[in-house]
Structure formats: structure tokens, C-alpha cells
Design a protein around this motif. Structure first.
Motif, PDB file in Angstrom:
ATOM      1  N   VAL A   4       0.328  -1.312   0.179  1.00  0.00           N
ATOM      2  CA  VAL A   4      -0.256  -0.261   0.091  1.00  0.00           C
ATOM      3  C   VAL A   4       0.674   1.180   0.282  1.00  0.00           C
ATOM      4  N   ALA A   5       0.813   1.936  -1.208  1.00  0.00           N
ATOM      5  CA  ALA A   5       1.879   2.921  -0.945  1.00  0.00           C
ATOM      6  C   ALA A   5       0.781   4.629  -0.853  1.00  0.00           C
ATOM      7  N   ALA A   6       1.256   5.640  -0.274  1.00  0.00           N
ATOM      8  CA  ALA A   6       1.174   6.761   0.151  1.00  0.00           C
ATOM      9  C   ALA A   6       0.805   6.978  -1.243  1.00  0.00           C
ATOM     10  N   ALA A   7      -0.507   7.896  -1.037  1.00  0.00           N
ATOM     11  CA  ALA A   7      -1.345   8.647  -1.666  1.00  0.00           C
ATOM     12  C   ALA A   7      -0.378   9.774  -1.842  1.00  0.00           C
ATOM     13  N   ARG A   8      -0.318  10.132  -3.547  1.00  0.00           N
ATOM     14  CA  ARG A   8       1.264  11.655  -3.531  1.00  0.00           C
ATOM     15  C   ARG A   8      -0.035  12.342  -3.800  1.00  0.00           C
ATOM     16  N   PRO A   9       0.500  13.559  -3.915  1.00  0.00           N
ATOM     17  CA  PRO A   9      -0.300  14.214  -4.425  1.00  0.00           C
ATOM     18  C   PRO A   9      -1.246  14.502  -5.876  1.00  0.00           C
ATOM     19  N   VAL A  10      -1.887  14.694  -6.332  1.00  0.00           N
ATOM     20  CA  VAL A  10      -2.696  14.901  -7.554  1.00  0.00           C
ATOM     21  C   VAL A  10      -2.712  15.876  -8.280  1.00  0.00           C
ATOM     22  N   VAL A  11      -1.640  16.228  -9.596  1.00  0.00           N
ATOM     23  CA  VAL A  11      -1.731  18.065  -9.948  1.00  0.00           C
ATOM     24  C   VAL A  11      -2.660  17.995 -11.601  1.00  0.00           C
ATOM     25  N   LEU A  12      -2.814  18.721 -11.512  1.00  0.00           N
ATOM     26  CA  LEU A  12      -3.717  18.990 -12.538  1.00  0.00           C
ATOM     27  C   LEU A  12      -2.593  19.701 -13.497  1.00  0.00           C
ATOM     28  N   ILE A  13      -1.966  19.709 -14.451  1.00  0.00           N
ATOM     29  CA  ILE A  13      -1.297  20.798 -15.619  1.00  0.00           C
ATOM     30  C   ILE A  13      -2.461  20.772 -16.777  1.00  0.00           C
ATOM     31  N   VAL A  14      -2.633  22.437 -17.061  1.00  0.00           N
ATOM     32  CA  VAL A  14      -3.931  22.408 -17.737  1.00  0.00           C
ATOM     33  C   VAL A  14      -2.437  23.745 -18.880  1.00  0.00           C
TER      34      VAL A  14
END
Length: 125
Positions: A4-14
């Protein structure tokens, strides 16, 4: 490493320029974030409506389509208030033009500038 990997923050690139988007994605992934990409604000809104794990929107300001990056930033703040915003442009924009708490990076930006802003917003925020 456990299963179980720690959730990494998700970045939306526009970013409408493909090579700049790829470059930003590489920098942001190297800094320890997951990346989702959109070519314009309309695509970004569709992604935001479909996903609940976006932490930061990293958007170019000058983009074709129905919204530029500043309009997108205001729309994100109105509909998804917890999402942090980093806007970028080759033209200087005052932080006052961004929603409260938004950051601005002047192009060309360095990997350290992107990484620093993301860490401030996700760890210090």
C-alpha cells in the motif's frame, strides 16, 4: 516498499503547448506528485468533474478555448474551493488577479520554482 503506497498529491497541469506540458509533467512527477494533463480549460473542467483527488491545478494563463487560465482559476475556486492554484505565463500577472492563495510563476520557470510552490501549497497549506 509495502503493497500500500501512500497517496501522492495529484496535480492537474493545464497547458496548451504540448512540449511545455510534458516538461512540467516530468518536473512535477520527479518532485513526488502524480500528474493529470489537460490541453485547455474545458478539458480541465471535465477532469475535475470526474475526479475527486486533484490537489493542485497548475495552469497556463494564455490558452485558446472558452476560458483562459485566470477564468479557470476563478471557476476552480468557486466550485472546488480546497484545490490550490498555481498560474503561469510569459506575461507578469499580479497575485491579486488570482483567487486568494493562488500563486503565480513567470515563464520560463525553473524546476525548483515549481517544486517549491507545490510543496508550499500541499505541505504548508
Amino acid at each position: 516498499m509495502g503493497s500500500v503506497a501512500a497517496a501522492r498529491p495529484v496535480v492537474l497541469i493545464v497547458e496548451d503547448e504540448f512540449l511545455l506540458r510534458m516538461d512540467a509533467a516530468d518536473i512535477i512527477q520527479t518532485a513526488g506528485f502524480d500528474v493529470v494533463e489537460a490541453a485547455n480549460a474545458d478539458e480541465a473542467i471535465e477532469i475535475l468533474e470526474a475526479r475527486y483527488d486533484i490537489t493542485v491545478v497548475f495552469t497556463d494563463i494564455q490558452m485558446p478555448g472558452s476560458m483562459d487560465g485566470l477564468k479557470l482559476a476563478r471557476a476552480v475556486r468557486g466550485r472546488w474551493p480546497p484545490i490550490k492554484i498555481i498560474a503561469t505565463s510569459g506575461f507578469r500577472v499580479g497575485e491579486a488577479d488570482l483567487p486568494e492563495g493562488g500563486r503565480f510563476l513567470l515563464k520560463p520557470y525553473s524546476p525548483a520554482q515549481i517544486t517549491g510552490a507545490l510543496r508550499e501549497l500541499t505541505i504548508g497549506g
